[in-house]
Scaffold this motif. Sequence first.
Motif, PDB file in Angstrom:
ATOM      1  N   VAL B  62      85.834  40.346  78.317  1.00  0.00           N
ATOM      2  CA  VAL B  62      85.503  41.053  77.108  1.00  0.00           C
ATOM      3  C   VAL B  62      84.449  41.962  77.194  1.00  0.00           C
ATOM      4  O   VAL B  62      83.288  41.632  77.584  1.00  0.00           O
ATOM      5  CB  VAL B  62      84.949  40.224  75.776  1.00  0.00           C
ATOM      6  CG1 VAL B  62      85.150  41.238  74.585  1.00  0.00           C
ATOM      7  CG2 VAL B  62      86.446  39.234  75.521  1.00  0.00           C
ATOM      8  N   THR B  63      84.898  43.331  77.280  1.00  0.00           N
ATOM      9  CA  THR B  63      83.689  44.276  77.640  1.00  0.00           C
ATOM     10  C   THR B  63      82.732  44.334  76.277  1.00  0.00           C
ATOM     11  O   THR B  63      83.218  43.983  75.202  1.00  0.00           O
ATOM     12  CB  THR B  63      84.309  45.660  77.850  1.00  0.00           C
ATOM     13  OG1 THR B  63      85.002  46.024  76.589  1.00  0.00           O
ATOM     14  CG2 THR B  63      85.438  45.658  78.828  1.00  0.00           C
ATOM     15  N   ARG B  67      86.603  44.928  74.261  1.00  0.00           N
ATOM     16  CA  ARG B  67      87.885  45.430  74.955  1.00  0.00           C
ATOM     17  C   ARG B  67      88.392  44.091  75.969  1.00  0.00           C
ATOM     18  O   ARG B  67      87.411  43.887  76.463  1.00  0.00           O
ATOM     19  CB  ARG B  67      88.097  46.541  75.828  1.00  0.00           C
ATOM     20  CG  ARG B  67      89.323  46.958  76.354  1.00  0.00           C
ATOM     21  CD  ARG B  67      89.332  48.341  77.115  1.00  0.00           C
ATOM     22  NE  ARG B  67      89.035  48.595  78.307  1.00  0.00           N
ATOM     23  CZ  ARG B  67      89.409  48.304  79.446  1.00  0.00           C
ATOM     24  NH1 ARG B  67      90.502  47.980  79.561  1.00  0.00           N
ATOM     25  NH2 ARG B  67      88.794  48.372  80.611  1.00  0.00           N
ATOM     26  N   ILE B  68      89.395  43.666  75.544  1.00  0.00           N
ATOM     27  CA  ILE B  68      89.955  42.320  76.467  1.00  0.00           C
ATOM     28  C   ILE B  68      90.572  43.167  77.705  1.00  0.00           C
ATOM     29  O   ILE B  68      91.628  44.011  77.700  1.00  0.00           O
ATOM     30  CB  ILE B  68      90.777  41.418  75.791  1.00  0.00           C
ATOM     31  CG1 ILE B  68      90.100  40.568  74.714  1.00  0.00           C
ATOM     32  CG2 ILE B  68      91.488  40.470  76.767  1.00  0.00           C
ATOM     33  CD1 ILE B  68      89.279  41.268  73.915  1.00  0.00           C
ATOM     34  N   VAL B  69      90.118  42.549  79.180  1.00  0.00           N
ATOM     35  CA  VAL B  69      90.556  43.158  80.060  1.00  0.00           C
ATOM     36  C   VAL B  69      91.527  42.093  81.100  1.00  0.00           C
ATOM     37  O   VAL B  69      91.392  41.193  81.132  1.00  0.00           O
ATOM     38  CB  VAL B  69      89.173  43.500  81.154  1.00  0.00           C
ATOM     39  CG1 VAL B  69      89.848  44.229  82.562  1.00  0.00           C
ATOM     40  CG2 VAL B  69      88.331  44.581  80.480  1.00  0.00           C
ATOM     41  N   ASP B  70      92.675  42.797  81.271  1.00  0.00           N
ATOM     42  CA  ASP B  70      93.662  42.037  81.977  1.00  0.00           C
ATOM     43  C   ASP B  70      93.357  42.440  83.473  1.00  0.00           C
ATOM     44  O   ASP B  70      93.934  43.275  84.065  1.00  0.00           O
ATOM     45  CB  ASP B  70      95.267  42.585  81.452  1.00  0.00           C
ATOM     46  CG  ASP B  70      96.232  41.536  82.229  1.00  0.00           C
ATOM     47  OD1 ASP B  70      95.635  40.769  83.257  1.00  0.00           O
ATOM     48  OD2 ASP B  70      97.581  41.531  81.817  1.00  0.00           O
ATOM     49  N   ASN B  71      92.688  41.637  84.002  1.00  0.00           N
ATOM     50  CA  ASN B  71      92.351  41.753  85.465  1.00  0.00           C
ATOM     51  C   ASN B  71      93.553  41.704  86.437  1.00  0.00           C
ATOM     52  O   ASN B  71      93.162  41.881  87.607  1.00  0.00           O
ATOM     53  CB  ASN B  71      91.067  41.079  85.727  1.00  0.00           C
ATOM     54  CG  ASN B  71      91.215  39.530  85.834  1.00  0.00           C
ATOM     55  OD1 ASN B  71      92.224  39.033  85.395  1.00  0.00           O
ATOM     56  ND2 ASN B  71      90.297  38.515  86.343  1.00  0.00           N
ATOM     57  N   ALA B  72      94.814  41.182  86.026  1.00  0.00           N
ATOM     58  CA  ALA B  72      95.632  41.180  86.970  1.00  0.00           C
ATOM     59  C   ALA B  72      96.576  42.136  86.929  1.00  0.00           C
ATOM     60  O   ALA B  72      97.605  42.429  87.803  1.00  0.00           O
ATOM     61  CB  ALA B  72      96.308  40.055  86.679  1.00  0.00           C
ATOM     62  N   ARG B  97      81.058  39.432  68.052  1.00  0.00           N
ATOM     63  CA  ARG B  97      82.142  39.648  68.827  1.00  0.00           C
ATOM     64  C   ARG B  97      83.543  39.875  68.564  1.00  0.00           C
ATOM     65  O   ARG B  97      84.104  40.866  68.639  1.00  0.00           O
ATOM     66  CB  ARG B  97      82.184  38.432  69.896  1.00  0.00           C
ATOM     67  CG  ARG B  97      82.414  39.035  71.337  1.00  0.00           C
ATOM     68  CD  ARG B  97      82.580  38.173  72.669  1.00  0.00           C
ATOM     69  NE  ARG B  97      81.452  38.383  73.642  1.00  0.00           N
ATOM     70  CZ  ARG B  97      80.720  37.404  73.908  1.00  0.00           C
ATOM     71  NH1 ARG B  97      80.422  36.505  73.184  1.00  0.00           N
ATOM     72  NH2 ARG B  97      79.474  37.731  74.662  1.00  0.00           N
ATOM     73  N   PHE B  98      83.906  39.051  67.507  1.00  0.00           N
ATOM     74  CA  PHE B  98      84.954  39.337  66.711  1.00  0.00           C
ATOM     75  C   PHE B  98      85.006  40.866  65.983  1.00  0.00           C
ATOM     76  O   PHE B  98      86.129  41.555  66.194  1.00  0.00           O
ATOM     77  CB  PHE B  98      85.239  38.377  65.444  1.00  0.00           C
ATOM     78  CG  PHE B  98      86.709  38.492  65.031  1.00  0.00           C
ATOM     79  CD1 PHE B  98      87.867  37.687  65.080  1.00  0.00           C
ATOM     80  CD2 PHE B  98      86.707  39.543  63.573  1.00  0.00           C
ATOM     81  CE1 PHE B  98      89.071  37.929  64.563  1.00  0.00           C
ATOM     82  CE2 PHE B  98      87.676  39.749  62.991  1.00  0.00           C
ATOM     83  CZ  PHE B  98      89.026  38.885  63.545  1.00  0.00           C
ATOM     84  N   ASP B  99      83.909  40.919  65.556  1.00  0.00           N
ATOM     85  CA  ASP B  99      84.044  42.397  64.761  1.00  0.00           C
ATOM     86  C   ASP B  99      84.137  43.464  66.056  1.00  0.00           C
ATOM     87  O   ASP B  99      84.836  44.421  65.718  1.00  0.00           O
ATOM     88  CB  ASP B  99      82.670  42.608  63.942  1.00  0.00           C
ATOM     89  CG  ASP B  99      82.670  43.736  63.006  1.00  0.00           C
ATOM     90  OD1 ASP B  99      83.657  43.760  62.085  1.00  0.00           O
ATOM     91  OD2 ASP B  99      82.041  44.678  63.224  1.00  0.00           O
ATOM     92  N   LYS B 100      83.319  43.425  66.998  1.00  0.00           N
ATOM     93  CA  LYS B 100      83.440  44.425  68.239  1.00  0.00           C
ATOM     94  C   LYS B 100      84.934  44.471  68.499  1.00  0.00           C
ATOM     95  O   LYS B 100      85.385  45.543  68.847  1.00  0.00           O
ATOM     96  CB  LYS B 100      82.685  43.887  69.292  1.00  0.00           C
ATOM     97  CG  LYS B 100      81.265  44.193  69.131  1.00  0.00           C
ATOM     98  CD  LYS B 100      80.525  44.449  70.266  1.00  0.00           C
ATOM     99  CE  LYS B 100      79.041  45.221  70.132  1.00  0.00           C
ATOM    100  NZ  LYS B 100      78.169  44.171  69.823  1.00  0.00           N
ATOM    101  N   ILE B 101      85.641  43.419  68.958  1.00  0.00           N
ATOM    102  CA  ILE B 101      86.802  43.287  69.356  1.00  0.00           C
ATOM    103  C   ILE B 101      87.917  44.050  68.415  1.00  0.00           C
ATOM    104  O   ILE B 101      88.551  45.293  68.830  1.00  0.00           O
ATOM    105  CB  ILE B 101      87.241  42.089  69.448  1.00  0.00           C
ATOM    106  CG1 ILE B 101      86.532  41.294  70.702  1.00  0.00           C
ATOM    107  CG2 ILE B 101      89.134  42.056  70.055  1.00  0.00           C
ATOM    108  CD1 ILE B 101      86.935  39.772  70.890  1.00  0.00           C
TER     109      ILE B 101
END
Lengths: 632, 371
Positions: B62-63, B67-72, B97-101
């Motif tokens: 999680v940045t 933002r959730i990063v799909d590193n694959a 963190r919920f709020d940020k996402i």
Amino acid sequence: MFLRRPLVITAMLVLAGTAVRSQGVNSNEPPPAPLFADAPADPSAPQSAADAPAAVAPIDLPPISAPPPVVQASATGGWDFSPPKPQPTDAPDGAAASKSRDGEIDLTALRYFAGQGDLARVAAEIRRLREKHPGWQPPQDLFAQQGNGAVEKPLWDLFAQHDYDGVRAGVAAIQDKNPGWQPSSELMTKLSLAEADEQLVKASDAQQWGDVINIAAANKMLLTCSNVDAIWRTAEALARTDDEPRAAEAYRYILTACAKREERLATVQKAEQLLKSPDDLEGLFRLGRRLPNGSSEFDSVRLDLIRQKVGDAAAGKPGPEAIQSEIDQLAAHARNANDRSDQQLLGWLAYSRKDYVQAESWFSMALKPGPDPKAAEGLVLTLRGAGKIADAQKLAVQYAGLGPLNRKLMIEVLTAALGDPAATPLAPGDLVTLAQAIDQAQSAEGAQLYGWHLYNANDVAGAADWFRKSAEWQPNEAAAVGLIVTARRLHDTHDYAELVAKYRDVYPKVAELEAAIGGRKTPTAQASSNGTARSLGGGGGGWDKNADAIAKAMQSGNVDRTLAMLDDRKSRGVGEPSGLSVIRGWALFQKGDWEGAKKVFAGLRDKQEQVEDAEFGLATIEHAELPPSMRR
Amino acid sequence: MAACLQTSPLLAGEETQAWAPPARPPVAGASVNADQGARDALAQVARMWFKAEWQNYAATFVTPDGRIVDNANGNVSHSEGQGYGLLLAVYAEDSERFDKIWRWTEAHMMVRPDHLLSWRWDPQKGAITDPNNATDGDILVAWALARAAQKFDRPDYRASAALIADAIGATLIKTSDRGPILLPAASGFTHDDQPDGPVVNLSYWVFPAFPTLKQLAPAYDWDALSANGLKLLSAARFGPLRLPPDWLSLGGPAPAPAEKFPTQFGYNAIRIPLYLAWDGAPSARRALSGFVNLWRGPRSAGPYVIDVNSGSAEQTLDGAGYRLVLALARCVALNLPIDEGVIKARDSLYYPNTLRLLSLAAIQERFPQCF
């Protein structure tokens, strides 16, 4: 690049013409788990999911899920018990290896895993088979039992009752009503296996070894850890048809793949009975698991097997002999564990081999912690066997109280010494002990032997007492003969006649004796006119004063003097009347020179002089010469 | 226990086991009360452990701006990932963190007029690269928002959730010859788009979310949709292994693996047992039985991507998350405890690690006995 999840959407479908996207990072996936068949990079990896136990065991599968390495078709058409060798996937015969005899693809492992419900293994096996047989499609009925449950329930119930004919009939009945209905492959697979198992057991019980092997070969899935009995029977069939290598392979499979302790122990026991090669057997023993105490799980079995062999050998039974290394192993255990029963066993083995030094050492060791009846018996017998009669007698007396057998042995050892003219005479104390033991044991045998001992020592009345006891405790020929000869020598006419009448028809010896004496009157009847000497010798031509003196010496019990006088007379060239020869015979007999006595009596008989006395003397010697055990 | 929570960020490297879970409290007890006590303690440990794992996950995937990063996959983000991130954050009670996402998601993905999310955002372009939606992403975001509204007392989240749920109901629930279905996206999967359409993805039926969506958008028959999902699942079993494919065609006389897609049970369908287990209803548990033998424990083979037609294994589903999903399925369906090593093992990639966190979330919420 491997395909990954399609997070798909129209634009991508349009752009890429595919609904997938690639996985960017982990593009080099490792090959599938090496236990599976298809990792060509590792030629040592098993090529089939149904491969060797060695490939299965290290990943610790429950053993029953491991199909055995068993019988595979070989190029020669024979059946090969050895685990399939790893085959490179590009080998020209790679495909053939998983085909059965009729050329069909071998689905045994596939069906097996399906039966186990292990989808991952089924999938891997399908992949393997598809790589070997491009275009092949797996059967769609692998899990056909799903949804079949209710219909099949009664069939499974019959199956559980081992009513296999009933199951077949039930399947036919359902198919009659529902054309097209198929029983589940699980049911049919298990049914076939169960039927095959029945046949295999039957063939094995009937010792139809060839049939056993054929059935096993055609039903490999019988031979799993869940049915070790089938593997045992197959192994036996192989061993009995001189296919020891594959029999050993079967046993090895069990010891490698199967976990149940009792089955593992039984496996080495069976192998021991059937395998001839010590190397094969040794290899199996080496597969024993290490126990927490550092020993092998098979140590005890191995010792038991050695014990059995040693015991059989010691008892003179036929069978496989223990080899020296085995004996050494048992000896080490006997010493280290201070195992008295093993020490004795080794004692008996040495005794049976007449290795009295070893036997004495083992029995002495076994007696160290304290008296033990069997060990004592062994030691006494050993000493006697080794010719250490005095020691044997001493210990026989010492241990006589341990048990009836020990007392019996003591009587035997001591009375044997009594009857043996070459033996050292027993000490008076031992004689008393012996007499007491015989009384205590009411040993008819001991009593008659003791009686003969007294008789030979000229204590005729004492002898008669023992013969009487002996006959009372257990009627026997030796006692009967003893009673008759003592009655005769005691001039007890009445008793003599009564005894002869009583025993004549029972014991041949008595009849012989009576015939030899010829039914004549007893010596007593003739004795009065010729004085005492007549009672012994009976005169004969040339009787003189010197002869009277010799007869007197004999009557006084002085055997040595009697013999000296006889020899003196002979050396002076004076003739020996037959009456004196009779005296010489008895004197020699009492000195223990039975051969000399026999010659004298035989000479008289041959010359038809003093025949009655001669026959009696000969009969007495013959009887006395028999070993104690044969005097009954 | 406090010490356990202060864990270092996840080390790089697959399935590292540097961090050990707290020891399990004794389960057996002499009385009912003691049993209950032990269960409570276990549940508490499972919760704390999940939260700790969430912190590790967030630090990696999680940045700071949510933002959730799909590193694959080239470090893209997608609505599914944002949805999973939101869901895990609310389960971990991480309101910040919920709020940020959610802010990031709303700002970057809610670009469609119909309140569905555009599914893919590319960091190279700094923009959405495909405006289409992905229905599972929408469902996950709506579900997470509704839960967060309650947990963090935020009515505004609920309003957003309701808008999305309504849009799903209006645009993506369709009637078909085979009952109500869920289109995988607003475009591309109907009879008109696919030769054998409609095509559905059974792993988009997020069964545990439907009761919440029913509350958010009561105008739509979510119960029927859910029940039909199970029905389709029981019909969509193909090949010798009787497995459902990732993509299922409903256009023919009978359901079939969709033509234009690999005929695989794979990275999509692996989530079916996760959602069934998480749902935990008796009907869902029954459906689980078809999956419990895909992997049978740490020393077993698999799991594999499987070609459903032939039953043949393809590549290994290689990641701790896939194994934990199936271990959870076995625990829920067969009451088999999960091996500690399987619970502990970590992944370095976004997708399996996310499945792992989801499984842990389900365990700490509903199946602490599996922990």
